[in-house]
Design a protein around this motif. Structure first.
Motif: not given
Length: 168
Positions: A63-86
């Motif tokens: 349970i602890m490992r899964n919570i840590f992995i989910n939190n890590y993935r969430q923080s990586v997603r928040k830090a990802t910049v998606v540039d949709q300009t042409a």
């Protein structure tokens, strides 16, 4: 599980081991304690899903490992910049703080005004936290319980987010 030993007793008995594991995962004392708390709450919420003949310690650590992995993935997603300009303009600009621009200076002034509107009980712990102090250092410095410091910083962030919602 023994008849005399309850689920909660077993969970409390593992708190030291879980905290050590959480610290190995996070390498930060406060984050480790937060992870331990999240794990304990999740285990208690899912007590009915535990099967007696399953390795209890392994179940809790998973349970602890899964919570840590989910939190890590969430923080990586928040830090990802998606540039949709042409022409991918945003990926080619430097990722500085923006303080050297007029808009950045204005944002700093707005943040300062918002922070100064807080009472001392919220502004001081928040400013100390932003300055790099750890929760326990702030608690010692202000002679407050650790939970009170965490709550005040949380509510200061929340209020700041509400006041500055136009900057999102």
């Amino acid at each position: 599980m023994k008849k005399t030993e309850t689920f909660q007793d077993r969970l409390l008995g593992l708190q030291g081991n879980l905290l050590n594991f959480a610290y190995q995962l996070t390498t930060n004392k406060e984050q480790a304690q937060d992870l331990l708390q999240d794990t304990t709450l999740k285990a208690l919420d899912n007590e009915d899903k535990y099967v007696d003949n399953v390795n209890f310690k392994g179940w809790i650590f998973t349970i602890m490992r899964n919570i840590f992995i989910n939190n890590y993935r969430q923080s990586v997603r928040k830090a990802t910049v998606v540039d949709q300009t042409a022409d991918l303009f945003h990926l080619n600009i430097s990722q500085d703080s923006g303080l050297n621009t007029p808009e950045g200076s204005y944002a700093v002034k707005e943040i300062s005004v918002a922070l100064n509107s807080f009472s001392d009980e919220y502004r001081i712990p928040f400013n100390l936290f932003v300055a790099g102090y750890k929760y326990n250092e702030i608690a010692e410095k202000m002679n407050l319980p650790l939970g009170t410091v965490k709550s005040r910083i949380f509510f200061a962030r929340k209020r700041l987010r509400e006041q500055l919602k136009d900057y999102r």
